[in-house]
Design a protein around this motif. Structure first.
Motif, mmCIF file in Angstrom:
data_model
loop_
_atom_site.group_PDB
_atom_site.id
_atom_site.type_symbol
_atom_site.label_atom_id
_atom_site.label_comp_id
_atom_site.label_asym_id
_atom_site.label_seq_id
_atom_site.Cartn_x
_atom_site.Cartn_y
_atom_site.Cartn_z
ATOM 1 N N VAL A 25 8.247 35.442 22.271
ATOM 2 C CA VAL A 25 7.425 35.461 21.063
ATOM 3 C C VAL A 25 7.270 36.888 20.553
ATOM 4 O O VAL A 25 7.055 37.823 21.332
ATOM 5 C CB VAL A 25 6.027 34.873 21.367
ATOM 6 N N LEU A 26 7.383 37.048 19.235
ATOM 7 C CA LEU A 26 7.062 38.319 18.581
ATOM 8 C C LEU A 26 5.691 38.156 17.938
ATOM 9 O O LEU A 26 5.494 37.267 17.101
ATOM 10 C CB LEU A 26 8.104 38.655 17.514
ATOM 11 N N GLU A 27 4.743 38.981 18.319
ATOM 12 C CA GLU A 27 3.371 38.895 17.822
ATOM 13 C C GLU A 27 3.166 39.870 16.669
ATOM 14 O O GLU A 27 3.291 41.073 16.856
ATOM 15 C CB GLU A 27 2.371 39.222 18.926
ATOM 16 N N ARG A 36 -0.570 35.653 13.460
ATOM 17 C CA ARG A 36 0.809 35.353 13.062
ATOM 18 C C ARG A 36 1.772 35.677 14.197
ATOM 19 O O ARG A 36 1.656 36.727 14.842
ATOM 20 C CB ARG A 36 1.198 36.143 11.810
ATOM 21 N N ARG A 37 2.727 34.742 14.413
ATOM 22 C CA ARG A 37 3.718 34.881 15.472
ATOM 23 C C ARG A 37 5.073 34.400 14.968
ATOM 24 O O ARG A 37 5.141 33.566 14.072
ATOM 25 C CB ARG A 37 3.341 34.016 16.683
ATOM 26 N N ASP A 61 10.795 30.042 14.365
ATOM 27 C CA ASP A 61 9.560 29.296 14.157
ATOM 28 C C ASP A 61 8.468 30.296 13.796
ATOM 29 O O ASP A 61 8.119 31.154 14.601
ATOM 30 C CB ASP A 61 9.203 28.533 15.428
ATOM 31 N N TRP A 62 7.965 30.206 12.561
ATOM 32 C CA TRP A 62 6.871 31.046 12.092
ATOM 33 C C TRP A 62 5.580 30.294 12.337
ATOM 34 O O TRP A 62 5.429 29.161 11.893
ATOM 35 C CB TRP A 62 7.035 31.357 10.602
ATOM 36 N N GLN A 63 4.653 30.919 13.044
ATOM 37 C CA GLN A 63 3.410 30.251 13.412
ATOM 38 C C GLN A 63 2.196 31.025 12.919
ATOM 39 O O GLN A 63 2.197 32.249 12.919
ATOM 40 C CB GLN A 63 3.294 30.110 14.934
ATOM 41 N N THR A 64 1.184 30.264 12.527
ATOM 42 C CA THR A 64 -0.125 30.820 12.224
ATOM 43 C C THR A 64 -1.135 30.099 13.105
ATOM 44 O O THR A 64 -1.243 28.869 13.052
ATOM 45 C CB THR A 64 -0.502 30.616 10.740
ATOM 46 N N VAL A 72 -0.316 26.231 13.114
ATOM 47 C CA VAL A 72 0.450 25.706 11.983
ATOM 48 C C VAL A 72 1.864 26.248 12.138
ATOM 49 O O VAL A 72 2.063 27.463 12.200
ATOM 50 C CB VAL A 72 -0.168 26.149 10.637
ATOM 51 N N LEU A 73 2.837 25.344 12.195
ATOM 52 C CA LEU A 73 4.201 25.717 12.555
ATOM 53 C C LEU A 73 5.164 25.463 11.400
ATOM 54 O O LEU A 73 5.049 24.466 10.689
ATOM 55 C CB LEU A 73 4.654 24.887 13.756
#
Length: 158
Positions: A25-27, A36-37, A61-64, A72-73
């Motif tokens: 994962v990139l934080e 945001r990840r 995969d952009w996640q909030t 939220v994916l």
């Protein structure tokens, strides 16, 4: 004057099972919208009565992570069928659980899928004549987070 009609209910038909391999994962950190990840997609495979092949590397995969604990994916990537047809995937969804379970998921620990909610709405697009039905079908996905992959069972809504 209205006429009585029979009530119809959609049914689900299993199409394929994806095993999407992911990298670390990139934080990005906390923003106005939440934490945001980004999770790089490195490959994988899919197999089922409707579709089989491999998942290509290069997506993500952009996640909030919202304040209420909901992830939220939005994942975007390409799949290639065994016949060589390309399929673009845009998969949005929600994952949530109790705070201790979410913490275990975020740490990459194995968690039983019965302990959390993880549902998606994949949109599949292709230029392939053989798989043109993907362009006009609504799908839902039932997902499970593994330490180094995501499993998604995709169903067509009929």
């Amino acid at each position: 004057m209205s006429t009585a009609t029979s009530q119809r209910y959609p049914t689900l038909e299993f199409v394929t099972r994806l095993q999407v391999e992911v990298d670390a994962v990139l934080e990005l950190g906390n923003t106005q919208e939440g934490r945001r990840r980004f999770i790089p997609i490195t490959g994988g495979s899919f197999s089922g009565p409707g579709l089989s092949g491999r998942i290509l590397s290069g997506g993500g995969d952009w996640q909030t992570l919202r304040q209420d604990g909901v992830a939220v994916l939005e994942a975007r990537y390409f799949m290639e069928t065994h016949e060589g047809d390309l399929i673009e995937v845009t998969n949005t969804g929600y994952r949530h659980a109790s705070p201790p379970v979410m913490e275990r998921l975020l740490n990459g620990e194995p968690v039983s899928p019965e302990e959390y909610y993880f549902q998606t709405t994949p949109r599949l697009q292709t230029a392939s004549k053989s798989y043109d039905w993907l362009n006009r079908t609504i799908f839902i996905g039932d997902a499970e987070r593994m330490p180094d992959s995501v499993i998604i069972n995709i169903f067509a809504v009929n």
